[in-house]
Design a protein around this motif. Sequence first.
Motif, mmCIF file in Angstrom:
data_model
loop_
_atom_site.group_PDB
_atom_site.id
_atom_site.type_symbol
_atom_site.label_atom_id
_atom_site.label_comp_id
_atom_site.label_asym_id
_atom_site.label_seq_id
_atom_site.Cartn_x
_atom_site.Cartn_y
_atom_site.Cartn_z
ATOM 1 N N GLY A 181 2.418 0.394 7.864
ATOM 2 C CA GLY A 181 1.542 1.303 8.612
ATOM 3 C C GLY A 181 0.113 1.248 8.097
ATOM 4 N N CYS A 182 -0.697 2.218 8.504
ATOM 5 C CA CYS A 182 -2.144 2.141 8.264
ATOM 6 C C CYS A 182 -2.526 2.205 6.781
ATOM 7 C CB CYS A 182 -2.868 3.227 9.048
ATOM 8 S SG CYS A 182 -3.008 2.819 10.799
ATOM 9 N N MET A 183 -1.784 2.959 5.963
ATOM 10 C CA MET A 183 -2.134 3.004 4.530
ATOM 11 C C MET A 183 -1.986 1.628 3.882
ATOM 12 S SD MET A 183 -0.622 6.656 3.204
ATOM 13 C CE MET A 183 -0.814 6.416 1.450
ATOM 14 N N ALA A 184 -1.088 0.827 4.425
ATOM 15 C CA ALA A 184 -0.877 -0.519 3.876
ATOM 16 C C ALA A 184 -2.090 -1.420 4.107
ATOM 17 C CB ALA A 184 0.373 -1.150 4.499
ATOM 18 N N GLN A 185 -2.966 -1.010 5.034
ATOM 19 C CA GLN A 185 -4.166 -1.817 5.315
ATOM 20 C C GLN A 185 -5.365 -1.361 4.487
ATOM 21 O OE1 GLN A 185 -2.391 -4.431 7.826
ATOM 22 N NE2 GLN A 185 -4.595 -4.505 7.465
ATOM 23 N N GLU A 186 -5.176 -0.320 3.666
ATOM 24 C CA GLU A 186 -6.312 0.225 2.914
ATOM 25 C C GLU A 186 -6.398 -0.420 1.529
ATOM 26 O OE1 GLU A 186 -7.440 4.540 3.897
ATOM 27 O OE2 GLU A 186 -5.283 4.544 3.661
ATOM 28 N N GLU A 187 -7.567 -0.983 1.269
ATOM 29 C CA GLU A 187 -7.785 -1.717 0.014
ATOM 30 C C GLU A 187 -7.479 -0.841 -1.217
ATOM 31 O OE1 GLU A 187 -11.496 -3.893 0.503
ATOM 32 O OE2 GLU A 187 -11.712 -3.860 -1.673
ATOM 33 N N THR A 188 -8.050 0.363 -1.233
ATOM 34 C CA THR A 188 -7.879 1.204 -2.435
ATOM 35 C C THR A 188 -6.415 1.585 -2.638
ATOM 36 O OG1 THR A 188 -8.515 3.049 -1.047
ATOM 37 C CG2 THR A 188 -10.175 2.262 -2.584
ATOM 38 N N ILE A 189 -5.735 1.872 -1.538
ATOM 39 C CA ILE A 189 -4.327 2.296 -1.648
ATOM 40 C C ILE A 189 -3.465 1.146 -2.171
ATOM 41 C CG2 ILE A 189 -2.281 2.909 -0.254
ATOM 42 C CD1 ILE A 189 -4.108 5.260 -0.628
ATOM 43 N N VAL A 190 -3.686 -0.032 -1.624
ATOM 44 C CA VAL A 190 -2.824 -1.156 -2.023
ATOM 45 C C VAL A 190 -3.099 -1.548 -3.479
ATOM 46 C CG1 VAL A 190 -2.137 -3.529 -1.496
ATOM 47 C CG2 VAL A 190 -2.546 -1.915 0.354
ATOM 48 N N LEU B 181 -3.976 0.515 -5.759
ATOM 49 C CA LEU B 181 -3.320 1.587 -6.520
ATOM 50 C C LEU B 181 -1.805 1.319 -6.625
ATOM 51 C CD1 LEU B 181 -3.908 4.579 -7.641
ATOM 52 C CD2 LEU B 181 -2.926 5.330 -5.469
ATOM 53 N N ILE B 182 -1.216 0.940 -5.518
ATOM 54 C CA ILE B 182 0.231 0.671 -5.520
ATOM 55 C C ILE B 182 0.538 -0.495 -6.472
ATOM 56 C CG2 ILE B 182 2.135 -0.253 -4.101
ATOM 57 C CD1 ILE B 182 1.021 1.477 -1.808
ATOM 58 N N TYR B 183 -0.306 -1.506 -6.412
ATOM 59 C CA TYR B 183 -0.097 -2.690 -7.264
ATOM 60 C C TYR B 183 -0.144 -2.310 -8.752
ATOM 61 C CZ TYR B 183 -0.803 -7.362 -9.140
ATOM 62 O OH TYR B 183 -0.685 -8.523 -9.855
ATOM 63 N N LYS B 184 -1.101 -1.427 -9.083
ATOM 64 C CA LYS B 184 -1.265 -1.073 -10.502
ATOM 65 C C LYS B 184 -0.295 0.005 -10.958
ATOM 66 C CE LYS B 184 -6.154 -2.214 -10.730
ATOM 67 N NZ LYS B 184 -7.205 -1.676 -9.915
ATOM 68 N N LYS B 185 -0.044 0.994 -10.089
ATOM 69 C CA LYS B 185 0.675 2.184 -10.567
ATOM 70 C C LYS B 185 2.059 2.402 -9.982
ATOM 71 C CE LYS B 185 -2.970 5.000 -12.263
ATOM 72 N NZ LYS B 185 -3.780 6.176 -12.060
ATOM 73 N N TYR B 186 2.396 1.687 -8.930
ATOM 74 C CA TYR B 186 3.701 1.914 -8.294
ATOM 75 C C TYR B 186 4.474 0.596 -8.184
ATOM 76 C CZ TYR B 186 1.618 6.390 -6.841
ATOM 77 O OH TYR B 186 1.008 7.628 -6.817
ATOM 78 N N PRO B 187 4.804 -0.024 -9.313
ATOM 79 C CA PRO B 187 5.465 -1.334 -9.243
ATOM 80 C C PRO B 187 6.852 -1.254 -8.621
ATOM 81 C CG PRO B 187 5.432 -0.478 -11.496
ATOM 82 C CD PRO B 187 4.588 0.441 -10.682
ATOM 83 N N TRP B 188 7.386 -0.048 -8.518
ATOM 84 C CA TRP B 188 8.740 0.112 -7.959
ATOM 85 C C TRP B 188 8.740 0.163 -6.435
ATOM 86 C CZ3 TRP B 188 8.381 4.685 -5.521
ATOM 87 C CH2 TRP B 188 7.421 5.580 -6.016
ATOM 88 N N ILE B 189 7.547 0.091 -5.817
ATOM 89 C CA ILE B 189 7.535 -0.112 -4.357
ATOM 90 C C ILE B 189 7.701 -1.609 -4.142
ATOM 91 C CG2 ILE B 189 6.128 0.011 -2.257
ATOM 92 C CD1 ILE B 189 4.986 2.567 -3.300
ATOM 93 N N ASP B 190 8.768 -1.999 -3.462
ATOM 94 C CA ASP B 190 9.123 -3.425 -3.404
ATOM 95 C C ASP B 190 8.258 -4.216 -2.436
ATOM 96 O OD1 ASP B 190 11.691 -3.417 -5.079
ATOM 97 O OD2 ASP B 190 11.945 -1.730 -3.705
ATOM 98 N N VAL B 191 7.925 -3.586 -1.296
ATOM 99 C CA VAL B 191 7.192 -4.335 -0.270
ATOM 100 C C VAL B 191 6.041 -3.489 0.267
ATOM 101 C CG1 VAL B 191 7.323 -5.347 2.058
ATOM 102 C CG2 VAL B 191 9.281 -5.556 0.507
ATOM 103 N N VAL B 192 4.860 -4.109 0.364
ATOM 104 C CA VAL B 192 3.786 -3.516 1.165
ATOM 105 C C VAL B 192 3.492 -4.539 2.259
ATOM 106 C CG1 VAL B 192 1.428 -2.622 1.210
ATOM 107 C CG2 VAL B 192 2.818 -2.343 -0.856
ATOM 108 N N ILE B 193 3.672 -4.118 3.503
ATOM 109 C CA ILE B 193 3.444 -5.059 4.612
ATOM 110 C C ILE B 193 2.509 -4.405 5.632
ATOM 111 C CG2 ILE B 193 5.609 -4.398 5.803
ATOM 112 C CD1 ILE B 193 5.777 -7.405 6.691
#
Length: 473
Positions: free
Chosen positions: A115-124, A126-138
Amino acid sequence: MNFPDLKEARKRTSNKVNILYDRYNIPERIMNIGYGKSYSILTYGCQMNVHDSENISGIMEELGYSRGENYETSDIIILNTCAIRENAHNKVIGILGRIKHLKEKNKQLITILCGCMAQEETIVNLIYKKYPWIDVVIGTHNIYELPLVLEKVIRDKKQEISVYSAEGDVIENLPVKRDSKYKAWVNIQYGCDKFCSYCIVPYTRGKQRSRLPKDIIKEVEVLKNDGYKEVTLLGQNVTAYGKDLNSNYTMANLLEDVSKTGIERIRFVTSHPWDFSDDMIEIIAKYDNIMPYIHLPIQSGSDNILKKMNRRYTIDEYKSLFYKLKKKIPGVSITTDIIVGFPNETADDFKKTLEIYNELKYDLAYTFIYSPRNGTPAALIKDEISLEEKEARLHTLNQIVNRYAREANQKYLYKTVPVLIEGPSEKNNKVMGYTDTMKLVNVEADLSYVGKIVPVLITEVKTWSMEGVIKVD
Ligand code: SF4
């Protein structure tokens, strides 16, 4: 790994939009990858997202997964997110903590964020650095790649980020598992080129891309043959439909052609006033199966604020369109969206919003406090108005919204109106549905009426809904 890039997302070129009929496919080897496993989708935001979730469900079921009873016991949790307001963000961030806890208990659990949050640079980032347990961002542009991305994550057990900041293509033939058997969403257009200064959508959804009329008509015909009673034509700015097709085919033409399929009810969202043509009004007035209901966001009553919002119309232009709709489409119901507290909105600007509302007396309005979105021009404006002041303005506005909503409903008392019955009401022993003008009605009737359009006598009106009984001649 592919991360979103805001600068890329902002770009618009004259590159041709590709309409891809065979881009989505599932390789034989993963056809049953989900056999015996379940998935749940948590959907946030607008109708586009609701329909995207129907496509995602279609993909998951083609992979062999079945829908889980609730997300806490499912093998895959998909968060289909919204970026339009801080509130929607916070809800998703809030649930991530809960999902982390589930993941600690069940190492096999797979979590997907799209969805739209997956297209946001800052959010992604953040997920990469702080939420390694999210398996997929598409991302929104490549959801058709979900089967392959899922295969990779199951195989490699490593986080996969697959987001493109492209202008986008039109992907046809995605599978769909619809939530209703009677009402269907039909995408007619993706993306937006309006760039309202507060809005993140042109960055998260790409440039405006219209589907071809023939593909839309075919989809509606199939729905009609399958017994669907109502279609809602969906897009970020449906009034601009066709402008990117390099032909003279417009939203008015599309509405007329969809009307001729004979489907019983046609709706469309969302309309930008700037593109609303006289031809469209003529067609809506001419065909009985195009519903007399228009959602027409005004956003502010002040020309000063509209200019800063880059909305491209003045209040006088909006009013002239509003009155034209009221005059040409008998009984039309018009609703709107309003943002209060746009950066540095003065007391006088806000007063103008109240004045226009008191003049136009909408059937309903969806009202919001302005929420800065990272990367949009409005987010850079230094705002001098306090949150307390904005909340007070919202409260004042909502009081008149409620008053006119009730007054609009009052006109229906003891009248008989057509209602498409959708299912059980939250109230005991009643069913619920919507009038042609999009009023929610709770009806004293049993479930045998579900899926039918029936005449309903309105016996009681409230602010947000009405009560009624089936009229028998
Ligand atoms: S028209 Fe709608 S979707 Fe497009 S930029 Fe403006 S508010 Fe956003």
